[in-house]
Structure formats: C-alpha cells, structure tokens
Design an enzyme around this catalytic site. Structure first.
Site, mmCIF file in Angstrom:
data_model
loop_
_atom_site.group_PDB
_atom_site.id
_atom_site.type_symbol
_atom_site.label_atom_id
_atom_site.label_comp_id
_atom_site.label_asym_id
_atom_site.label_seq_id
_atom_site.Cartn_x
_atom_site.Cartn_y
_atom_site.Cartn_z
ATOM 1 N N HIS A 225 0.877 -1.191 0.000
ATOM 2 C CA HIS A 225 0.000 0.000 0.000
ATOM 3 C C HIS A 225 0.907 1.233 0.000
ATOM 4 O O HIS A 225 1.721 1.405 -0.902
ATOM 5 C CB HIS A 225 -0.931 -0.107 1.222
ATOM 6 C CG HIS A 225 -2.048 0.890 1.279
ATOM 7 N ND1 HIS A 225 -2.410 1.696 0.240
ATOM 8 C CD2 HIS A 225 -2.922 1.206 2.298
ATOM 9 C CE1 HIS A 225 -3.434 2.464 0.589
ATOM 10 N NE2 HIS A 225 -3.764 2.188 1.838
ATOM 11 N N HIS A 266 -1.932 -2.381 -9.791
ATOM 12 C CA HIS A 266 -2.929 -1.802 -8.888
ATOM 13 C C HIS A 266 -4.119 -2.731 -8.789
ATOM 14 O O HIS A 266 -4.488 -3.389 -9.769
ATOM 15 C CB HIS A 266 -3.373 -0.422 -9.400
ATOM 16 C CG HIS A 266 -4.030 0.382 -8.339
ATOM 17 N ND1 HIS A 266 -5.378 0.258 -8.051
ATOM 18 C CD2 HIS A 266 -3.528 1.289 -7.467
ATOM 19 C CE1 HIS A 266 -5.669 1.065 -7.055
ATOM 20 N NE2 HIS A 266 -4.575 1.697 -6.670
ATOM 21 N N ASP A 323 2.645 5.537 -6.672
ATOM 22 C CA ASP A 323 3.925 5.542 -5.958
ATOM 23 C C ASP A 323 5.146 5.575 -6.877
ATOM 24 O O ASP A 323 6.252 5.882 -6.440
ATOM 25 C CB ASP A 323 4.019 4.299 -5.058
ATOM 26 C CG ASP A 323 2.956 4.338 -3.986
ATOM 27 O OD1 ASP A 323 2.852 5.369 -3.315
ATOM 28 O OD2 ASP A 323 2.222 3.350 -3.833
HETATM 29 N N1 COA Z 1 5.427 -6.506 -10.521
HETATM 30 C C1 COA Z 1 5.427 -7.759 -11.034
HETATM 31 N N2 COA Z 1 4.363 -8.573 -11.022
HETATM 32 C C2 COA Z 1 3.235 -8.079 -10.500
HETATM 33 C C3 COA Z 1 3.148 -6.780 -9.965
HETATM 34 C C4 COA Z 1 4.320 -5.990 -10.008
HETATM 35 N N3 COA Z 1 4.334 -4.742 -9.491
HETATM 36 N N4 COA Z 1 1.908 -6.555 -9.508
HETATM 37 C C5 COA Z 1 1.218 -7.698 -9.731
HETATM 38 N N5 COA Z 1 2.025 -8.617 -10.320
HETATM 39 C C6 COA Z 1 1.667 -9.979 -10.732
HETATM 40 C C7 COA Z 1 1.685 -10.891 -9.507
HETATM 41 O O1 COA Z 1 2.952 -11.431 -9.275
HETATM 42 C C8 COA Z 1 0.661 -11.937 -9.901
HETATM 43 O O2 COA Z 1 1.273 -12.821 -10.803
HETATM 44 P P1 COA Z 1 0.859 -14.398 -10.821
HETATM 45 O O3 COA Z 1 -0.600 -14.398 -11.153
HETATM 46 O O4 COA Z 1 1.727 -14.957 -11.885
HETATM 47 O O5 COA Z 1 1.151 -14.891 -9.450
HETATM 48 C C9 COA Z 1 -0.363 -11.113 -10.688
HETATM 49 O O6 COA Z 1 0.321 -9.976 -11.179
HETATM 50 C C10 COA Z 1 -1.533 -10.666 -9.849
HETATM 51 O O7 COA Z 1 -1.029 -10.134 -8.621
HETATM 52 P P2 COA Z 1 -1.988 -9.727 -7.404
HETATM 53 O O8 COA Z 1 -1.183 -9.269 -6.245
HETATM 54 O O9 COA Z 1 -2.965 -10.813 -7.165
HETATM 55 O O10 COA Z 1 -2.788 -8.561 -8.118
HETATM 56 P P3 COA Z 1 -3.421 -7.308 -7.517
HETATM 57 O O11 COA Z 1 -4.158 -6.647 -8.589
HETATM 58 O O12 COA Z 1 -4.144 -7.633 -6.287
HETATM 59 O O13 COA Z 1 -2.124 -6.436 -7.132
HETATM 60 C C11 COA Z 1 -0.865 -4.864 -6.013
HETATM 61 C C12 COA Z 1 -2.172 -5.161 -6.700
HETATM 62 C C13 COA Z 1 -0.779 -3.361 -5.794
HETATM 63 C C14 COA Z 1 -0.847 -5.557 -4.650
HETATM 64 C C15 COA Z 1 0.324 -5.345 -6.866
HETATM 65 O O14 COA Z 1 0.222 -4.834 -8.171
HETATM 66 C C16 COA Z 1 1.671 -5.041 -6.265
HETATM 67 O O15 COA Z 1 2.130 -5.779 -5.394
HETATM 68 N N6 COA Z 1 2.357 -3.943 -6.731
HETATM 69 C C17 COA Z 1 3.629 -3.576 -6.192
HETATM 70 C C18 COA Z 1 3.446 -2.820 -4.877
HETATM 71 C C19 COA Z 1 2.876 -1.448 -5.109
HETATM 72 O O16 COA Z 1 3.322 -0.705 -5.940
HETATM 73 N N7 COA Z 1 1.879 -1.103 -4.283
HETATM 74 C C20 COA Z 1 1.245 0.205 -4.310
HETATM 75 C C21 COA Z 1 -0.160 0.120 -4.804
HETATM 76 S S1 COA Z 1 -0.862 1.740 -5.017
#
Ligand code: COA
Length: 402
Positions: A225, A266, A323
């Site tokens: 987050h 996201h 971010d």
């Molecule tokens: N880099 C690489 N792979 C990513 C990724 C990233 N930043 N974000 C998601 N993925 C991949 C995951 O590894 C997963 O792959 P898989 O299906 O092969 O296991 C897939 O995409 C789905 O990930 P998931 O966490 O379930 O998706 P989400 O939509 O819930 O994710 C976040 C949202 C924000 C948690 C995620 O994109 C993330 O961890 N981003 C990095 C942290 C970040 O910048 N957070 C700030 C958010 S405002």
C-alpha cells in the site's frame, strides 16, 4: 494436522462492494479518479490541498470566504501540544517515521478537547485538527530524530509550504511549494483502499475518529500500500549503486525470481493510474530544474522495460501506480525514503476523516452497521469439531510415553 482443501480463496474482497460512498469514484479500466464529482486532473491543476480537503469533508467546493475560514482553522490547529514533542524526545531515534506517526495519533486524541463528542460538527472539527497536526507530527519527528529543534508553523505560508518549512527549516520556493500541494491533492482520497477500509472498519465499532486514523496509518505502512513509494526509491538507489546499465535484463531477472516491480500494478486500475501521469510530469519538470533527471529517467526506463517484459508474459494490466513517480518527486524535494509514506499519510488524512464521518453517520448507505464478515473454519485438531481438554500433567505424560 491433516491437509485440508481450501474452501474460501482469499481474494482480498476484490470487486466486492461493502458500502456505498459519495466521496470518490474510480474507473479502473479507463483510469479515471473523481473526488465528489471533480476529476483529479482538474483538481491537481486548479485546486489547493485545503480546498480539496474542504470538498472531501463538506461535499462542496468552498466559497472564497469559506476557504479563508477553513485555512484559518487549519493554521490555528497546527501547533502541536508540547507534551507530544516532549514525549517524542524520549523515543528511540531510529524509530520508523510511520511508527512514530502511528504512536502519535493516540497522543493527539488525548489532547483533543472534543474527543468523545460524537456530533457531526465535533467530528468535522476533529478532522481539521488531524489534517493540521498529522503533517506537523511528521515534520516534528524528522527533526527530533536528528536532534534538531521542532519548528513552529509559519502562518504566512500555505499548508504545503509550511509542511516543507517545518520539515526542513527552509522556506521553499514557489515551485516546490506548488509541487508539494499537488502531491497532497493527488493522495487525498482513493475510495475503499486498504487504509481507508481500516479506518471505516474501526469507525463502524463507534470508536472515536483517532482510533480509526491510527488503524489507517498502520495499514498504509505496508509495502503493498503506501509503503511502496519508499520501496520504489530503494529500488532506484540500488540500481544506481550497483551500476546497472541493462535495465531490461534487471527487470527480467527480477520477474524470473518472482519479485515485484514496486510502484507498478494496482488492485483497481487496469491502465496507468491517472495520478501517476501527473506525477510523471512533475518528476521530469522538477528533475530538469534540479539537475536530477537521473531519477525520472531511470523510473521511465524501468516502466518501459517492465511493460515489455510483463506484456511478454501476458500481463498488460500492470502499469505505474501513484507511488512510481512520486518517489522521484519526493526525493528531489529532499525527503529521505523513510519519510515518503508519511507524506502519503499527511494527505490521505483528509480522505480518512471524510470516510470516517460518512461511516459514522451513514451518509451514503443508510443506517451505519458494524462490519462483521465471517471466515470458513477449517481447523482440524482431533478429527472432530471440539476436542476433549487434557490437563497439563496428562499432556506431559502422554508426550513422554508416546
Ligand atoms: N510486478 C510484477 N508482477 C506483479 C506486480 C508488479 N508490481 N503486480 C502484480 N504482479 C503480478 C503478480 O505477481 C501476480 O502474478 P501471478 O498471477 O503470476 O502470481 C499477478 O500480477 C496478480 O497479482 P496480485 O497481487 O494478485 O494482483 P493485484 O491486482 O491484487 O495487485 C498490487 C495489486 C498493488 C498488490 C500489486 O500490483 C503489487 O504488489 N504492486 C507492487 C506494490 C505497489 O506498488 N503497491 C502500491 C499500490 S498503489
């Protein structure tokens, strides 16, 4: 314990609406963010943080008189009670600023003369005190941990400029002040993100506003987050320190190790976050003027490499979030990495308070209700639901004989 089949896949409530809200709206497919009817791009271009905070709290943009009155209230509330600063001086100097902020919120509660007045008007006044004092706490802790004096607010400065002044002890130029102001506008609200949901969940128990905010600060600190901006900066600095020149290869290695590119992806946006587009421009403008293009240039190189590598893996939805470029902006403004998530909090406090008020009074959703989801019990400890209690003595005998 026997292996169990997972009955409830934890999808983190993705796509599940748990309440109505009138505060903000996101269209994740088109990359749209709206605060109470106004597009984020319009607000970033034309508004100020106090004006946007007023909009979030009071549902309308203020008249000039209302805005002047609101700014006056913010200024009047921005002095920190001395017992809080005295207390901070006793805290370990290496405490993380987000922990310091989370620890300070209940102290701010203790100093609030209307803490248990649950009228809407009292909660609006508490919101103003929180909006004024959260940035003051962040600035104060940054100075206390360096052994510097805590600075009083400068009432001649804007809210954003004063935050920079209280943090660094230098009056910022107009451009830095405006960039700070835009950053505060961009982070002020974002529907039911994890920290806002934490605030609302606590408010639904009828706990006071500060209890909700303390929960929000805790939720924001996580790297998935608000903590992501600090992790983005660490990532950029490590690349520079290691002298990496093949960014595409660096991204590929990271993805192969199943590591995430911080600042990308996201839970709601399936395209580039509209706030990231604005921050990208700010990062390049600031970087150009400060002779620090290295940070936005490197961020853009990672963006391009990551988009290419992720697309090759069939993942086209993972694009820059708020971010990604804010890390460069904050770094160029002079903030150390560990303060970056606190800036997010100094802005999101506006949205948190608006949501807590909406939750408490059921503005958008009828009568308020206590959040109480359920979980599927999959415990399997003795082959049946309830086990027979064995006294300690017999347990010891059973383990030595058995
Ligand atoms: N880099 C690489 N792979 C990513 C990724 C990233 N930043 N974000 C998601 N993925 C991949 C995951 O590894 C997963 O792959 P898989 O299906 O092969 O296991 C897939 O995409 C789905 O990930 P998931 O966490 O379930 O998706 P989400 O939509 O819930 O994710 C976040 C949202 C924000 C948690 C995620 O994109 C993330 O961890 N981003 C990095 C942290 C970040 O910048 N957070 C700030 C958010 S405002």
């Amino acid at each position: 314990m026997a292996e169990r089949t997972v009955r409830t896949k934890n999808i983190g409530l993705r796509g599940i609406a748990v309440a109505d809200t009138k505060i903000s709206y996101i269209d994740g497919e088109r990359g749209v963010l709206i605060y109470r009817g106004y597009r984020i791009e319009d607000l970033a271009h034309n508004s100020t943080f106090p004006e946007t905070a007023f909009l979030l709290l009071y549902e309308n943009l203020p008249t000039p008189e209302q805005l002047a009155g609101f700014e006056k209230e913010l200024r009047a509330a921005s002095h920190l009670p001395s017992f809080i600063v005295d207390s901070m001086k006793e805290w370990p100097k290496n405490a993380h600023p987000m922990d310091a902020l989370q620890a300070a919120v209940p102290l701010l509660a203790m100093a609030d003369p209307e803490l248990f007045d649950e009228s809407r008007q009292a909660n609006l006044r508490k919101a103003v005190r929180l909006m004024a004092r959260v940035p003051a706490v962040v600035a104060a802790w940054h100075r206390v941990r360096q052994g510097l004096d805590v600075l009083p607010p400068d009432e001649s400065l804007s809210h954003a400029a004063n935050f920079l002044w209280q943090t660094f002890g230098r009056v910022p130029d107009s451009e830095a002040a405006r960039v700070m102001d835009v950053c505060l506008i961009l982070h002020a609200d974002h529907t039911f993100n994890a920290s806002t949901f934490a605030c609302r969940e606590v408010a639904s128990t009828r706990a006071h506003m500060y209890a909700g905010v303390a929960a929000g600060v805790g939720a924001l600190s996580g790297e998935l987050h608000g903590g992501a901006n600090a992790r983005v900066m660490e990532m950029l600095q490590k690349i520079v320190q290691d002298g990496v020149t093949d960014i595409r290869g660096w991204v590929r290695d990271r993805l192969e190790r199943k590591e995430r590119i911080m600042g990308m992806g996201h839970a709601v946006y399936k395209t580039m976050d509209p706030r990231a587009k604005i921050l990208k421009r700010l990062a390049f403008d600031l970087g150009e003027k400060a002779g620090q293009r290295i940070w936005p240039d490197l961020t853009q190189a990672i963006e391009e490499a990551a988009m290419a590598e992720l697309s090759a893996r069939g993942k086209t939805n993972i694009q820059p979030n708020v971010d990604f470029y804010s890390a460069s902006v904050y770094h160029i403004l002079g903030f150390p990495g560990d303060l970056m998530t606190c800036i997010f909090a100094a802005s999101r406090i506006a949205g948190w308070c608006a949501h807590i008020i909406e939750e408490k009074y059921g503005d958008a959703q009828g009568k308020p209700a206590l959040y109480r989801p359920q979980a599927e019990y999959v415990g399997d400890y003795c082959g049946k639901l309830d086990c027979e209690y064995v006294p300690p003595e017999k347990r010891r005998m059973a383990s030595t004989t058995g």
